[in-house]
Design a protein around this motif. Sequence first.
Motif, PDB file in Angstrom:
ATOM      1  N   ILE A 134     -92.404  71.773  46.295  1.00  0.00           N
ATOM      2  CA  ILE A 134     -93.294  70.956  47.112  1.00  0.00           C
ATOM      3  C   ILE A 134     -92.544  69.696  47.506  1.00  0.00           C
ATOM      4  O   ILE A 134     -91.625  69.265  46.812  1.00  0.00           O
ATOM      5  CB  ILE A 134     -94.607  70.586  46.380  1.00  0.00           C
ATOM      6  CG1 ILE A 134     -94.306  69.925  45.031  1.00  0.00           C
ATOM      7  CG2 ILE A 134     -95.526  71.789  46.252  1.00  0.00           C
ATOM      8  CD1 ILE A 134     -95.547  69.424  44.306  1.00  0.00           C
ATOM      9  N   CYS A 135     -92.964  69.126  48.621  1.00  0.00           N
ATOM     10  CA  CYS A 135     -92.425  67.833  49.030  1.00  0.00           C
ATOM     11  C   CYS A 135     -93.578  66.965  49.512  1.00  0.00           C
ATOM     12  O   CYS A 135     -94.326  67.361  50.416  1.00  0.00           O
ATOM     13  CB  CYS A 135     -91.395  68.006  50.152  1.00  0.00           C
ATOM     14  SG  CYS A 135     -90.620  66.433  50.630  1.00  0.00           S
ATOM     15  N   GLY A 136     -93.739  65.819  48.874  1.00  0.00           N
ATOM     16  CA  GLY A 136     -94.713  64.848  49.355  1.00  0.00           C
ATOM     17  C   GLY A 136     -94.160  64.154  50.588  1.00  0.00           C
ATOM     18  O   GLY A 136     -93.036  63.638  50.553  1.00  0.00           O
ATOM     19  N   ILE A 137     -94.910  64.172  51.682  1.00  0.00           N
ATOM     20  CA  ILE A 137     -94.433  63.523  52.907  1.00  0.00           C
ATOM     21  C   ILE A 137     -95.471  62.525  53.414  1.00  0.00           C
ATOM     22  O   ILE A 137     -96.673  62.774  53.372  1.00  0.00           O
ATOM     23  CB  ILE A 137     -94.061  64.547  54.011  1.00  0.00           C
ATOM     24  CG1 ILE A 137     -95.220  65.503  54.295  1.00  0.00           C
ATOM     25  CG2 ILE A 137     -92.830  65.323  53.619  1.00  0.00           C
ATOM     26  CD1 ILE A 137     -94.893  66.511  55.404  1.00  0.00           C
ATOM     27  N   LYS A 138     -94.954  61.417  53.857  1.00  0.00           N
ATOM     28  CA  LYS A 138     -95.819  60.335  54.332  1.00  0.00           C
ATOM     29  C   LYS A 138     -95.095  59.613  55.469  1.00  0.00           C
ATOM     30  O   LYS A 138     -93.898  59.355  55.380  1.00  0.00           O
ATOM     31  CB  LYS A 138     -96.112  59.353  53.193  1.00  0.00           C
ATOM     32  CG  LYS A 138     -97.028  58.184  53.592  1.00  0.00           C
ATOM     33  CD  LYS A 138     -96.992  57.074  52.540  1.00  0.00           C
ATOM     34  CE  LYS A 138     -97.745  57.461  51.290  1.00  0.00           C
ATOM     35  NZ  LYS A 138     -97.915  56.267  50.383  1.00  0.00           N
ATOM     36  N   PRO A 139     -95.814  59.274  56.553  1.00  0.00           N
ATOM     37  CA  PRO A 139     -95.152  58.546  57.639  1.00  0.00           C
ATOM     38  C   PRO A 139     -94.731  57.155  57.205  1.00  0.00           C
ATOM     39  O   PRO A 139     -95.506  56.427  56.576  1.00  0.00           O
ATOM     40  CB  PRO A 139     -96.219  58.493  58.735  1.00  0.00           C
ATOM     41  CG  PRO A 139     -97.528  58.701  58.044  1.00  0.00           C
ATOM     42  CD  PRO A 139     -97.237  59.572  56.856  1.00  0.00           C
ATOM     43  N   GLU A 197     -91.226  59.726  54.910  1.00  0.00           N
ATOM     44  CA  GLU A 197     -90.756  59.600  53.531  1.00  0.00           C
ATOM     45  C   GLU A 197     -90.887  60.958  52.848  1.00  0.00           C
ATOM     46  O   GLU A 197     -91.851  61.695  53.089  1.00  0.00           O
ATOM     47  CB  GLU A 197     -91.596  58.542  52.798  1.00  0.00           C
ATOM     48  CG  GLU A 197     -91.148  58.276  51.376  1.00  0.00           C
ATOM     49  CD  GLU A 197     -92.060  57.290  50.659  1.00  0.00           C
ATOM     50  OE1 GLU A 197     -91.860  57.104  49.440  1.00  0.00           O
ATOM     51  OE2 GLU A 197     -92.964  56.730  51.314  1.00  0.00           O
ATOM     52  N   GLN A 198     -89.933  61.301  51.984  1.00  0.00           N
ATOM     53  CA  GLN A 198     -89.936  62.612  51.333  1.00  0.00           C
ATOM     54  C   GLN A 198     -89.772  62.456  49.825  1.00  0.00           C
ATOM     55  O   GLN A 198     -88.905  61.722  49.360  1.00  0.00           O
ATOM     56  CB  GLN A 198     -88.799  63.489  51.870  1.00  0.00           C
ATOM     57  CG  GLN A 198     -88.835  63.732  53.365  1.00  0.00           C
ATOM     58  CD  GLN A 198     -87.662  64.578  53.836  1.00  0.00           C
ATOM     59  OE1 GLN A 198     -87.043  65.311  53.044  1.00  0.00           O
ATOM     60  NE2 GLN A 198     -87.335  64.492  55.113  1.00  0.00           N
ATOM     61  N   LYS A 199     -90.608  63.195  49.070  1.00  0.00           N
ATOM     62  CA  LYS A 199     -90.487  63.233  47.603  1.00  0.00           C
ATOM     63  C   LYS A 199     -90.519  64.704  47.187  1.00  0.00           C
ATOM     64  O   LYS A 199     -91.564  65.351  47.281  1.00  0.00           O
ATOM     65  CB  LYS A 199     -91.613  62.438  46.937  1.00  0.00           C
ATOM     66  CG  LYS A 199     -91.522  60.929  47.158  1.00  0.00           C
ATOM     67  CD  LYS A 199     -92.562  60.186  46.359  1.00  0.00           C
ATOM     68  CE  LYS A 199     -92.440  58.669  46.551  1.00  0.00           C
ATOM     69  NZ  LYS A 199     -91.186  58.133  46.007  1.00  0.00           N
ATOM     70  N   TRP A 200     -89.393  65.218  46.717  1.00  0.00           N
ATOM     71  CA  TRP A 200     -89.224  66.637  46.423  1.00  0.00           C
ATOM     72  C   TRP A 200     -89.451  66.943  44.938  1.00  0.00           C
ATOM     73  O   TRP A 200     -89.017  66.196  44.067  1.00  0.00           O
ATOM     74  CB  TRP A 200     -87.816  67.093  46.798  1.00  0.00           C
ATOM     75  CG  TRP A 200     -87.565  67.120  48.273  1.00  0.00           C
ATOM     76  CD1 TRP A 200     -87.133  66.094  49.056  1.00  0.00           C
ATOM     77  CD2 TRP A 200     -87.719  68.246  49.148  1.00  0.00           C
ATOM     78  NE1 TRP A 200     -87.009  66.496  50.364  1.00  0.00           N
ATOM     79  CE2 TRP A 200     -87.362  67.818  50.451  1.00  0.00           C
ATOM     80  CE3 TRP A 200     -88.117  69.569  48.962  1.00  0.00           C
ATOM     81  CZ2 TRP A 200     -87.391  68.675  51.553  1.00  0.00           C
ATOM     82  CZ3 TRP A 200     -88.153  70.420  50.053  1.00  0.00           C
ATOM     83  CH2 TRP A 200     -87.799  69.974  51.322  1.00  0.00           C
ATOM     84  N   TYR A 201     -90.092  68.102  44.689  1.00  0.00           N
ATOM     85  CA  TYR A 201     -90.301  68.578  43.325  1.00  0.00           C
ATOM     86  C   TYR A 201     -90.141  70.099  43.310  1.00  0.00           C
ATOM     87  O   TYR A 201     -90.758  70.802  44.120  1.00  0.00           O
ATOM     88  CB  TYR A 201     -91.703  68.217  42.811  1.00  0.00           C
ATOM     89  CG  TYR A 201     -91.994  66.732  42.847  1.00  0.00           C
ATOM     90  CD1 TYR A 201     -91.732  65.928  41.750  1.00  0.00           C
ATOM     91  CD2 TYR A 201     -92.536  66.146  43.994  1.00  0.00           C
ATOM     92  CE1 TYR A 201     -91.996  64.571  41.786  1.00  0.00           C
ATOM     93  CE2 TYR A 201     -92.796  64.786  44.040  1.00  0.00           C
ATOM     94  CZ  TYR A 201     -92.526  64.003  42.938  1.00  0.00           C
ATOM     95  OH  TYR A 201     -92.777  62.648  42.979  1.00  0.00           O
ATOM     96  N   GLU A 202     -89.359  70.612  42.365  1.00  0.00           N
ATOM     97  CA  GLU A 202     -89.158  72.055  42.224  1.00  0.00           C
ATOM     98  C   GLU A 202     -90.180  72.611  41.233  1.00  0.00           C
ATOM     99  O   GLU A 202     -90.351  72.075  40.130  1.00  0.00           O
ATOM    100  CB  GLU A 202     -87.736  72.337  41.716  1.00  0.00           C
ATOM    101  CG  GLU A 202     -86.626  71.774  42.592  1.00  0.00           C
ATOM    102  CD  GLU A 202     -86.552  72.475  43.934  1.00  0.00           C
ATOM    103  OE1 GLU A 202     -86.866  73.682  43.994  1.00  0.00           O
ATOM    104  OE2 GLU A 202     -86.179  71.804  44.923  1.00  0.00           O
ATOM    105  N   PHE A 203     -90.851  73.710  41.611  1.00  0.00           N
ATOM    106  CA  PHE A 203     -91.825  74.330  40.712  1.00  0.00           C
ATOM    107  C   PHE A 203     -91.196  74.699  39.370  1.00  0.00           C
ATOM    108  O   PHE A 203     -91.841  74.588  38.324  1.00  0.00           O
ATOM    109  CB  PHE A 203     -92.394  75.605  41.350  1.00  0.00           C
ATOM    110  CG  PHE A 203     -93.333  75.368  42.503  1.00  0.00           C
ATOM    111  CD1 PHE A 203     -94.162  74.264  42.537  1.00  0.00           C
ATOM    112  CD2 PHE A 203     -93.398  76.281  43.543  1.00  0.00           C
ATOM    113  CE1 PHE A 203     -95.037  74.050  43.600  1.00  0.00           C
ATOM    114  CE2 PHE A 203     -94.267  76.092  44.610  1.00  0.00           C
ATOM    115  CZ  PHE A 203     -95.089  74.966  44.639  1.00  0.00           C
TER     116      PHE A 203
END
Length: 329
Positions: free
Chosen positions: A175-180, A74-80
């Motif tokens: 940053i990207c939050g990643i989780k299996p 799973e991906q959750k993207w955020y731009e600084f």
Amino acid sequence: MNNKKVHLPLTTPLYSTYHTQGSGSAVIEANPSIRNWYLNNVMLLTCTKQFLNGYTSPRLNILKSLWNNNPHLEQKWYEFEFLGGYVNPVIRTLLDKGYYIYFLGVDDYYIKGKSMYRQRHYMHDGLICGYDQNAKTYNIFAYDTNWIYREFSISQTSFNNGRKAAAHTGEYGHICGIKPLPEPVEFEPETVIAQLREYLEPTPEKYAGEEEERVFGIAVHEYLSKYLEKLYDKSIPHERMDWRIFRIIWEHKTVMLERLIKTEKALNMAPIASTQYESVASDANNIRMMYASYHLKEKASVLPAIRKKLAGLRDREENILQSFVSQIL
């Protein structure tokens, strides 16, 4: 969960020559079956031919080995640029919820412990796997100042300085939050066999034309041999050599051995190919160490020895794998 301190566990990644590879399989502790996706699908070596005309690296890689190629994360993207003063709260919130943080576009020069600290300005990446609000630190998984890929602690202040320095140059990171993802991933021997056939199919002649920029599959070994020639005749200077390439080859052979063992078991085959392939993986490690010694101290006589070992490794790999796939209809 104590929200003053969070630490997410890491798994030893299958491929870890580059941060963009290691971040993908380091985060699968919660769903180790994702390892099967790598065994099923991530096999095809690739390089470019740019080094034949002035570039100093073959840009060696393994197709689909980058973390964002993995469909089971799973991906959750955020731009600084758009987070303002909330970068660190967002990072902590994601970690609280079990997301690892892949970051990109942070200047290594300011991050004590990281590979380019106080060496040169380099907008780099890495993986955050924990934080400690009492100590004001992050746990990151990245290459350290000794070029060892490992987990270590950095100050949050240094991370902030690195990303702000990048922003001052106009290069905003993210940053990207990643989780299996939780769904189980099955091992697929039929996919492995199809991938092996694709890996073995290319020949150097297929990519001989000037219009063909990339090389794929087992033919890559011939181009690595050409790269060693360029180092030997000094048309690529020692100080510009790509020291990472035979780590990739070693990892490729190590994972290939695991793949063969698992395929033989799944198909109730005698462990003939995997037993034979052990010497390929062992030789790949020897080549890696020889090349590392050349990187530390230029000694031209090492390069022909590596080329000879590489040619033998390539021929044995082809014979073993061709014999293996020919047994399967």
